[in-house]
Design an enzyme around this catalytic site. Structure first.
Site, PDB file in Angstrom:
ATOM      1  N   GLY A   1      -1.215   5.834  -6.048  1.00 34.09           N
ATOM      2  CA  GLY A   1      -1.925   5.469  -5.201  1.00 34.09           C
ATOM      3  C   GLY A   1      -1.100   5.362  -3.999  1.00 34.09           C
ATOM      4  N   CYS A   2      -1.063   4.448  -2.906  1.00 34.63           N
ATOM      5  CA  CYS A   2       0.078   3.741  -2.236  1.00 34.63           C
ATOM      6  C   CYS A   2       0.621   1.845  -2.627  1.00 34.63           C
ATOM      7  CB  CYS A   2      -0.540   3.857  -0.877  1.00 34.63           C
ATOM      8  SG  CYS A   2      -2.284   3.412  -0.640  1.00 34.63           S
ATOM      9  N   TYR A   3      -0.969   1.537  -3.190  1.00 33.88           N
ATOM     10  CA  TYR A   3      -0.986   0.051  -3.250  1.00 33.88           C
ATOM     11  C   TYR A   3       0.135   0.250  -4.709  1.00 33.88           C
ATOM     12  CZ  TYR A   3      -3.895  -1.932  -0.281  1.00 33.88           C
ATOM     13  OH  TYR A   3      -4.786  -3.046   0.643  1.00 33.88           O
ATOM     14  N   ALA A   4      -0.440   1.825  -5.656  1.00 37.50           N
ATOM     15  CA  ALA A   4      -0.131   1.504  -6.688  1.00 37.50           C
ATOM     16  C   ALA A   4       1.522   1.522  -7.024  1.00 37.50           C
ATOM     17  CB  ALA A   4      -0.904   2.372  -8.102  1.00 37.50           C
ATOM     18  N   THR A   5       2.352   2.355  -6.003  1.00 42.37           N
ATOM     19  CA  THR A   5       3.394   2.699  -5.635  1.00 42.37           C
ATOM     20  C   THR A   5       4.291   1.642  -5.448  1.00 42.37           C
ATOM     21  OG1 THR A   5       3.632   5.319  -5.423  1.00 42.37           O
ATOM     22  CG2 THR A   5       5.311   3.789  -4.855  1.00 42.37           C
TER      23      THR A   5
END
Length: 836
Positions: free
Chosen positions: A648-652
């Site tokens: 995920g974007c936030y997770a990256t």
């Protein structure tokens, strides 16, 4: 931990031991908001030194009850559980307008005052009672005794019956109901309704009512809770921390931005404080910052106090009250311990050039001397308890900064105000129990000179352990550090000097590959299509979208591709015939499994690769799916994988920002994430409604967000994550607070990140906190800030990432390149890569 840190607060912990979850949570809030042990102890002692009804009057805006009731109740519960009883008065303006609209009544105003006829009054009274009960109920659910006081406090006359109708001008305040509530152990929760002598209910402005309460009870604090959290400087956009009325009032009213409501508010507050003791002050703050404002020197909102005019003296003859000077000097530890005397120090001053800064009663006295280094030296900084409590210290230091572009000073490491001195400095260096601070010293050569002179003057203390932290240097203001014989630069055993997972620069495969995009109508699909169009080896063979079936694929020039609506049997057929090399699943969460099953169950060579952009397989435990974050996971594993789950974007962004410190973390890192509205997708919703987002910030999924679980699972470290949507289009900003097991400096931490990410083309490590506007349209992650608190047990790191690119499409292309054995960065535009 609690008993060690707050041994002198028995009342607090007797409550903590006997009460329920509510009490425990409020104690945790205290621990999270205080600046130091000294601060919380002195403020509790300060506030409990007066009668309970003289602690604080808190005026709550009606919008806060509607929008932030849990936070408000929690803050008031916090005060209640540490034995403090504020008088709480609330308004209800926004709710009244809504109810009037429902009743078909258009609100009428004259001179900014609501005209209150009988029909409006019926709505006003109903609304006040509802909101009052709502707040009382919320408090009682948190174990707080609260008493609704909706009548019998304010007596009033008509303000102007003909003009404003049922609007009152308070004539007197009856203290009895409030005192009875507090004596019974309950927080009094008041409305601003008043009554005439004949019993007619009148509407009164809540700010005015709060002021009248303050005049009667003379509290230490008058607190106005609002959404802005303080008075904002109209020129700079920054929140004003402190206003010293005696010193600043006249000049403040001349400022171009001080007009209309702001000017009226400042005038009203001054009029109020002129009738109260000088120890009283007004705080304008956000509800979330109530504890910080009350229990720390730095506060959180805007603190307004009468104060005193500041004085600057350049000779002893200019001090008109020598006894006040002697009293102030007696606070000096050398003088109070008998090491030297006031008379000896004054004789010293007669022979040197100096400037003395202070307030009129010399609650704070600072003496700045010239120094042969060319950097003036703060020789004394002496503050009384009241000087610290009333933030006179900040006023004096601001005056010093106005008169001195650079400054140096020395403080003992065990000084209880060390954290405050850190906050005023741009750099520091410690040795043998003493800390040298400075600001305005720019060149490394000048810093070296200051440090050398300081080291010569500090008497040598034999250390039993040469690696103790007291001998470690601290240079917050400079990006490079010089190791001298007097310095010991800390090293960390687990710091990597090279990347154990280096990028794959070149791949051996030069063959063309066919790509099928399933569900590619969104922003991520569009960005991936654009990059594939420029990729030397990838070609789009099929693109599937039910909504866009039959339309031409835009942004792709290699061939004339038309959107299809591929069914399960179509997927199975294409896989069986070996027509597709890479499948990209760009579908919503929970949708792609049938498509993946169709690929896996098809007869054929099974040489194709599957990249899933959803969260469906990020938590896979079978070992069949590889988590595709190349910079942190094994690149070789991605090369060998058939099925790759795109992060995920936030997770990256969060993982890149936290991973290097996993071995040093103590506790739970907190992540405040804000994304542009493209992260909410193309399906219409409040989170991508441009008008709704204008001048707005939308928090959502406040706990247990899927990215919170993803980040925690991948790091093997629990995190707390709160996402928000803002009014820009693309780009994410993370502000991450990480508790540390051991003391570390900003430079120590930045070195770790630079060592680990030095070979990563898509990760930049910056000394400054990155800005989201600079990441939009870029294909990497920027990590920076690395701000360490004064205790050196917490670091705040900022990371930015484009949610559509490295947060999705760019990362997908990286994974395709690795899986197909191409060069890792093929097709990723060089001119958009952020380089360190």
């Amino acid at each position: 931990m609690f008993q060690t840190r707050f041994r002198s607060l028995p009342k607090l912990f007797s409550v903590y031991r006997r009460n329920n979850y509510s009490t425990r949570s409020t104690v945790i809030q205290l621990l999270n908001n205080i600046g130091s042990k000294r601060e919380v102890e002195q403020y509790l002692k300060y506030f409990t030194s007066v009668s309970q009804q003289q602690f604080a009057v808190i005026k709550v805006g009606g919008a806060i009850i509607t929008q932030k009731l849990p936070e408000l109740a929690s803050c008031l519960a916090f005060l209640y559980h540490v034995g403090l009883y504020p008088i709480v008065l609330h308004g209800t303006g926004p709710q009244i307008n809504e109810l009037l609209e429902n009743e078909g009544v258009e609100p009428q105003y004259e001179d900014g005052i609501r005209i209150t006829d009988e029909k409006t009054m019926s709505v006003v009274r109903k609304c006040f009672l509802e909101q009052n009960l709502k707040l009382v109920t919320a408090l009682e659910k948190m174990g707080v005794r609260a008493r609704p006081v909706t009548a019998g406090v304010f007596s009033a006359d008509y303000l102007n019956k003909d003009k404003y109708k049922l609007v009152g001008n308070i004539s007197s305040v009856n203290k009895a109901p409030i005192e009875a509530s507090i004596q019974a152990g309950a927080l009094p929760i008041l409305t601003s309704l008043a009554e005439t002598a004949s019993g007619q209910i009148l509407n009164v402005n809540a700010d005015v009512a709060a002021g009248e309460l303050a005049r009667v009870f003379e509290p230490l604090k008058i607190v106005y809770l609002n959404e802005k959290g303080g008075i904002i400087n109209g020129n700079t956009g920054e929140k004003i921390s402190i206003i010293n009325l005696d010193e600043e009032y006249e000049d403040l009213l001349k400022e171009s931005w001080v007009k209309y409501g702001t000017k009226l508010k400042i005038k009203e507050i001054r009029d109020l404080l002129m009738h109260l003791p000088r120890s009283s002050s007004v705080a304008i703050i956000n509800v979330d910052d109530l504890q910080k404002e009350l229990f720390t020197d730095s506060g959180a909102g805007t603190l307004i106090r009468r104060g005193y005019k500041l004085i600057i003296r350049e000779s002893l003859d200019e001090f008109q009250q020598p006894d006040l000077l002697r009293t102030a000097l007696n606070r000096d530890s050398d003088i109070s311990s008998g090491k030297t005397s006031v008379a000896s120090f004054l004789r010293e001053l007669e022979g040197v050039s100096f400037k003395a800064y202070g307030d009129e009663p010399l609650e704070v006295l600072a003496i700045v001397k010239e120094d042969k280094s060319g950097v003036p030296k703060l020789d004394k900084f002496l503050a009384s308890k009241n000087g610290w409590l009333n933030n006179v210290t900040d006023n004096i230091f601001n005056a010093i900064k106005k008169g001195n572009s650079s400054l140096q000073w020395v403080v003992r490491e065990d000084d209880p105000n060390t954290a405050w001195f850190f906050s005023k400095s741009q750099g520091s260096f410690s040795k043998n129990g003493q800390i040298l601070f400075w600001y305005g010293v720019e060149s490394p050569e000048d810093v070296d000179s200051l440090i050398q002179n300081f080291s010569k003057n500090v008497s040598y203390i034999q250390s039993t352990d040469s690696s103790t932290s007291k001998a470690a240097s601290q240079t917050r203001a400079y990006h490079t550090m010089r190791k001298t014989s007097s310095q010991q630069i800390r090293t960390f055993a687990t710091t990597c000097n090279s990347n154990p997972n280096p990028p794959i620069r070149e791949g051996s495969n030069k063959k063309k590959a066919k790509v099928a995009l399933i569900g590619a109508r969104g922003y991520t699909g569009q960005n991936l299509i654009t990059m594939i169009d420029k990729h030397p080896y990838l070609e789009i063979a099929h693109v599937s979208s039910r909504e866009l079936q039959g339309q031409k694929l835009q942004g792709y020039d290699k061939a004339n591709i038309v959107y299809e609506n591929l069914q399960i049997e179509d997927i199975n057929r294409l896989e069986r015939n070996g027509e597709i090399d890479v499948w990209v699943m760009a579908l919503p969460n929970g949708v792609c499994k049938p498509f993946v099953d169709a690929i896996e169950h098809a007869d054929g060579p099974k040489t194709s690769k599957i990249i899933d952009l959803s969260a469906d397989y990020r938590f896979d435990t079978t070992g069949e799916w590889i988590y595709g974050l190349p910079e942190l996971n094994s690149r070789q594993a991605i090369v060998k994988a058939r099925k790759i789950s795109n992060p995920g974007c936030y997770a990256t962004g969060a993982q890149v920002a936290i991973k290097p410190l996993v071995d040093y973390i103590s506790g739970v890192p907190t992540i405040f994430g804000v994304s542009g509205y493209s992260g909410a997708g193309t399906k219409p919703s409040p989170k991508n409604d441009v008008k709704f987002l204008n001048n707005n910030l939308i928090p959502y999924s406040l706990t247990d967000h899927i990215h919170e679980r993803e980040i925690s699972a991948q790091l093997g470290q629990q995190v707390a994550f709160t996402p928000h949507v803002a009014q820009w289009f693309q780009g994410i900003s993370h502000t991450i607070s990480i508790p540390l097991k051991e003391k570390m400096t900003s430079r120590d931490i930045r070195n770790i990140y630079q060592d680990i990410y030095q070979d990563e083309q898509l990760i930049t490590v910056s000394g400054e906190a990155p800005l989201v506007k600079d990441i939009s349209g870029k294909h990497g992650v920027v990590v920076g800030g690395f701000a360490v608190n004064a205790a050196q047990d917490r670091v705040v790191i900022v990371a930015t990432i484009d949610n559509l690119l490295k947060g999705a499409a760019t990362q997908c292309l990286q994974n395709i390149n690795l899986a197909m054995n191409y060069g890792e960065y093929e097709g990723i535009p060089d001119d958009l890569i952020i380089r360190g």
